[in-house]
Write an enzyme that holds these catalytic residues in place. Structure first.
Site, PDB file in Angstrom:
ATOM      1  N   LYS A   1      24.467 -70.019  39.433  1.00  0.00           N
ATOM      2  CA  LYS A   1      25.031 -70.297  40.647  1.00  0.00           C
ATOM      3  C   LYS A   1      26.469 -70.358  40.546  1.00  0.00           C
ATOM      4  O   LYS A   1      27.132 -70.750  39.361  1.00  0.00           O
ATOM      5  CB  LYS A   1      24.338 -71.335  41.423  1.00  0.00           C
ATOM      6  CG  LYS A   1      22.716 -71.311  41.587  1.00  0.00           C
ATOM      7  CD  LYS A   1      22.194 -70.060  42.221  1.00  0.00           C
ATOM      8  CE  LYS A   1      20.867 -70.188  42.361  1.00  0.00           C
ATOM      9  NZ  LYS A   1      20.181 -68.951  42.964  1.00  0.00           N
TER      10      LYS A   1
ATOM     11  N   SER B   1      20.651 -63.660  44.038  1.00  0.00           N
ATOM     12  CA  SER B   1      21.230 -64.848  44.687  1.00  0.00           C
ATOM     13  C   SER B   1      22.674 -64.719  44.363  1.00  0.00           C
ATOM     14  O   SER B   1      23.169 -65.604  45.348  1.00  0.00           O
ATOM     15  CB  SER B   1      20.454 -66.067  44.122  1.00  0.00           C
ATOM     16  OG  SER B   1      20.884 -66.276  42.644  1.00  0.00           O
TER      17      SER B   1
END
Length: 260
Positions: free
Chosen positions: A108, A47
């Site tokens: 993230k 990701s």
């Protein structure tokens, strides 16, 4: 006259008890360092490509944002909120516990701060209704970086505070390229992966991330190995270790961008 000479007396102080004591002290020191200072994490998914790759091993600074119950191994419910709290900055790469399943660690980039309005329009990130500058800088044709066997466009974004990083555009008009407006609640943050078309983040089921859920800020890649190899498989190191990524800052590791 009798001369008396001093003799050094050497005492053999070894033994099982001393060995156990040294081991216990070393384990306690390691626990303190892991709990309060730096914790190692590995990247299990794509990701955050091209910034972070599967098989990257990171040191995450626990003290950057202060401490919550999630800063302590196994997350004992000793207290709520944070102590010695520090605020995540826009552009930080942070490890946090997923709000709807706090047994999972996610990593993230911090995109939205409390009170911000965040939206994706046609693949362009908008913060408070202002487009974040986005420049195509080339392509990456390396499956180890992109996970696909074709060239992938790379766009460089520059946040309002000057933080710059590369993002992958795997799919034109992808599911996350056009979203509703998200207004970040007080005490929460909006998180996104740099691999914009392959990231479960605040645009989807992750939602807003409370400050309490932050574990720490990613700093240094101390090891990196490709091919889904384990670091314990030493015989695979010559062919699989990504030597160019070792001891790099998380924002400075090479990503093989080819200019068009």
């Amino acid at each position: 006259m009798r001369h008396v000479s001093d003799k050094a007396v050497v005492k053999n102080s070894g033994g099982l008890g001393e060995t156990i004591s040294v081991i216990v002290q070393a384990l306690l020191l390691a626990l303190v360092i892991r709990t309060l200072l730096f914790q190692p994490f590995n990247i299990p998914s794509g990701s955050m490509r091209p910034t972070l790759l599967e098989g990257d091993y990171l040191f995450v600074s626990k003290f950057s944002y202060g401490y919550s119950k999630f800063s302590i191994p196994f997350a004992p419910d000793l207290f709520s909120g944070r102590i010695w709290s520090g605020e995540p900055q826009r552009g930080d790469i942070a490890v946090f516990r997923k709000p709807n399943d706090t047994s999972l660690d996610f990593i993230k980039r911090v995109i939205g701060l409390p009170g911000d309005t965040i939206q994706m329009r046609g693949g362009v990130l908008y913060i408070n209704d202002v487009a974040v500058p986005r420049e195509k800088v080339g392509q990456i044709d390396n499956p180890d970086v992109t996970e696909v066997n074709r060239p992938v466009d790379v766009y460089r974004e520059t946040l309002p505070n000057g933080i710059t990083y590369d993002t992958l555009d795997l799919t034109a008009n992808g599911l996350g390229d056009d979203t509703r407006e998200f207004v970040v609640p007080a005490g929460n943050y909006f998180m996104m992966g740099d691999n914009r078309d392959n990231s479960s983040d605040s645009r989807f089921d992750v939602g807003y991330v409370p400050l309490e859920n932050f574990v720490g800020r990613a700093n240094i890649i101390f090891f990196s190995i490709a091919g889904k190899a384990s670091p314990l498989e030493i015989w695979r190191w010559p062919s699989e270790v990504r030597f160019g990524r070792l001891l790099n800052s998380v924002n400075s590791a090479p990503s093989s961008v080819q200019n068009n």
